[in-house]
Motif scaffolding. Structure first.
Motif, mmCIF file in Angstrom:
data_model
loop_
_atom_site.group_PDB
_atom_site.id
_atom_site.type_symbol
_atom_site.label_atom_id
_atom_site.label_comp_id
_atom_site.label_asym_id
_atom_site.label_seq_id
_atom_site.Cartn_x
_atom_site.Cartn_y
_atom_site.Cartn_z
ATOM 1 N N ARG A 31 1.056 10.610 12.744
ATOM 2 C CA ARG A 31 1.229 11.406 12.603
ATOM 3 C C ARG A 31 1.279 13.069 12.835
ATOM 4 N NH1 ARG A 31 -0.828 13.824 7.509
ATOM 5 N NH2 ARG A 31 -2.275 11.927 7.773
ATOM 6 N N LEU A 32 -0.095 13.152 13.965
ATOM 7 C CA LEU A 32 -0.042 14.587 15.150
ATOM 8 C C LEU A 32 0.775 14.367 16.099
ATOM 9 C CD1 LEU A 32 -1.852 16.556 15.615
ATOM 10 C CD2 LEU A 32 -3.356 14.868 16.800
ATOM 11 N N ARG A 51 7.045 16.994 17.460
ATOM 12 C CA ARG A 51 9.044 17.466 17.353
ATOM 13 C C ARG A 51 8.218 19.524 17.216
ATOM 14 N NH1 ARG A 51 8.211 16.962 10.463
ATOM 15 N NH2 ARG A 51 9.695 18.154 10.579
ATOM 16 N N ALA A 52 7.357 19.736 17.677
ATOM 17 C CA ALA A 52 6.972 20.921 17.585
ATOM 18 C C ALA A 52 7.327 21.477 19.221
ATOM 19 C CB ALA A 52 5.034 21.585 17.744
ATOM 20 N N LEU A 66 2.261 21.575 11.584
ATOM 21 C CA LEU A 66 0.824 21.465 12.055
ATOM 22 C C LEU A 66 -0.231 21.876 11.020
ATOM 23 C CD1 LEU A 66 -0.653 23.509 15.793
ATOM 24 C CD2 LEU A 66 0.819 20.848 15.319
ATOM 25 N N ASP A 67 0.024 21.882 9.929
ATOM 26 C CA ASP A 67 -0.470 21.821 8.586
ATOM 27 C C ASP A 67 -0.989 20.841 8.175
ATOM 28 O OD1 ASP A 67 -2.639 22.786 6.540
ATOM 29 O OD2 ASP A 67 -0.631 23.790 5.782
ATOM 30 N N VAL A 117 -4.975 11.224 12.706
ATOM 31 C CA VAL A 117 -4.745 10.658 14.191
ATOM 32 C C VAL A 117 -5.582 9.650 14.064
ATOM 33 C CG1 VAL A 117 -6.444 11.091 16.770
ATOM 34 C CG2 VAL A 117 -5.533 13.273 14.889
ATOM 35 N N THR A 118 -4.296 8.023 14.509
ATOM 36 C CA THR A 118 -4.781 7.133 14.852
ATOM 37 C C THR A 118 -5.359 6.380 16.216
ATOM 38 O OG1 THR A 118 -3.408 6.418 12.947
ATOM 39 C CG2 THR A 118 -3.766 4.910 14.545
ATOM 40 N N LEU A 119 -6.520 6.335 16.569
ATOM 41 C CA LEU A 119 -6.800 6.397 17.571
ATOM 42 C C LEU A 119 -5.942 5.410 18.567
ATOM 43 C CD1 LEU A 119 -10.619 6.598 17.103
ATOM 44 C CD2 LEU A 119 -9.440 8.116 17.660
#
Length: 366
Positions: free
Chosen positions: A224-225, A231-232, A254-255, A261-263
């Motif tokens: 997701r990050l 996208r940003a 970014l909210d 985060v998936t390492l």
């Protein structure tokens, strides 16, 4: 051997202390409804009230039907067991006229009162109630009509909403929820306009620095990050940060909530990803993004709330002109009738001298 209940004294009080109000609190399955029906029967048996002056409020139509059946059965059982001729007379008269006892939901009870005196609250005598589906349709039609009227009148707030990056459709859920609590006035604290340019610039710098750690090419689907960063970056290249709506959109991207985060999807940079997850992302969220968005939302809330409340008023006028009421209308208008018409209030108090409310915790605070 009879079982002695620990709350036997309270149960006895329910059946004998008939001349003052009681609030009964007990867990599910403790027999609250059974005790309520027993109290209703005792009011009849002791001659304290005629059945037509009793009203019992239930939570659902199904519960009302069950309570009426239980009340009728309890009256007959008590009549059969009674040896006193006077008591048997009280009970037999109640059995014969049980249909005159109101047992139903709070909304149906309010509708009954309003139908008795509709003109006093500005309603047509033949008003109808909307069911849940009808209310949903009415809400949608009323919102669409209100927005179209605002566009026809060239309401400047529409341009303001656009500059904030909002479509009026995004307020519909607020409008729908607000319609369920029209008796509660909205409250807010005035907050001065909050510029988003500085936090947006800090967010842009963080995006550029963090994006450098995204594997290229990515082996797996982005987490997701990573997806937010991709996208940003696309947004920044194509749109920039010149307008407030763009600044708000970037911060909103970014909210992110926990688990963004998936390492393994940052391989071979898992160590850096762990640092981003545990330190850098929480820091930018808590120090920049969320405070900025919170203050900004507080500053624009009064304008949006006033817009929605105007839609609520327009919907109310539209309903009343059509002679249709929602469940919330039934509560609000009945409360208004009783509060503003003391003579009518006394008349209803004489008509319904004993009120019994089952599942009181589920009733509307109004």
């Amino acid at each position: 051997m009879a079982i002695k209940l620990t709350d036997q004294k309270a149960r006895h009080q329910i059946l004998t202390d008939l001349d003052r109000n009681l609030l009964v609190q007990a867990g599910a399955g403790a027999g609250k409804t059974h005790a309520l029906v027993g109290r209703m029967v005792e009011v009849i048996r002791t001659g304290r009230e005629d059945v037509q002056h009793i009203a019992a409020i239930t939570f659902t139509k199904k519960a009302a039907g069950e309570m009426r059946a239980r009340f009728h059965e309890a009256l007959r059982e008590t009549w059969t067991a009674a040896s006193d001729d006077v008591e048997r007379t009280y009970l037999s008269e109640a059995i014969a006229r049980i249909d005159q006892c109101y047992i139903g939901t709070i909304h149906a009870f309010c509708a009954r009162l309003l139908r008795d005196r509709p003109l006093e609250v500005g309603l047509p005598p033949d008003f109808t109630e909307l069911d849940e589906r009808g209310e949903r349709v009415s809400l949608r039609e009323a919102w669409n009509a209100f927005v179209l009227d605002r566009y026809a009148d060239r309401d400047p707030r529409l341009d303001t909403f656009d500059s904030w990056g909002f479509r009026t459709e995004e307020f519909f859920d607020f409008f729908r929820r607000r319609s369920q609590f029209t008796d509660v006035a909205l409250a807010w604290t005035d907050v001065p306009p909050t510029p988003l340019s500085e936090p947006a610039d800090r967010a842009r710098e963080w995006i550029e620095a963090t994006s450098a750690w995204i594997p290229n090419p990515t082996v797996e689907r982005p987490d997701r990050l990573q997806n937010a960063l991709i996208r940003a970056n696309t947004f920044l290249r194509n749109r920039g940060l010149e307008s407030e709506r763009n600044q708000r959109y970037l911060l909103s991207l970014l909210d992110l909530r926990s688990g963004a985060v998936t390492l393994k999807r940052w391989a071979p940079h898992q160590a850096k990803a762990r640092e981003i997850r545990d330190t850098e992302l929480p820091k930018i969220l808590a120090g920049t993004i969320r405070p900025a968005l919170t203050q900004w939302r507080k500053s624009i809330y009064p304008t949006i709330a006033a817009f929605v409340d105007e839609a609520i008023d327009a919907h109310r006028k539209r309903r009343f002109e059509a002679g249709t009421l929602t469940f919330q209308d039934l509560l609000v208008q009945t409360a208004r009738l009783l509060a503003e018409q003391p003579l009518l209030r006394r008349d209803f108090q004489h008509r319904y001298r004993r009120l019994f409310v089952d599942e009181f915790q589920d009733t509307d605070p109004l």
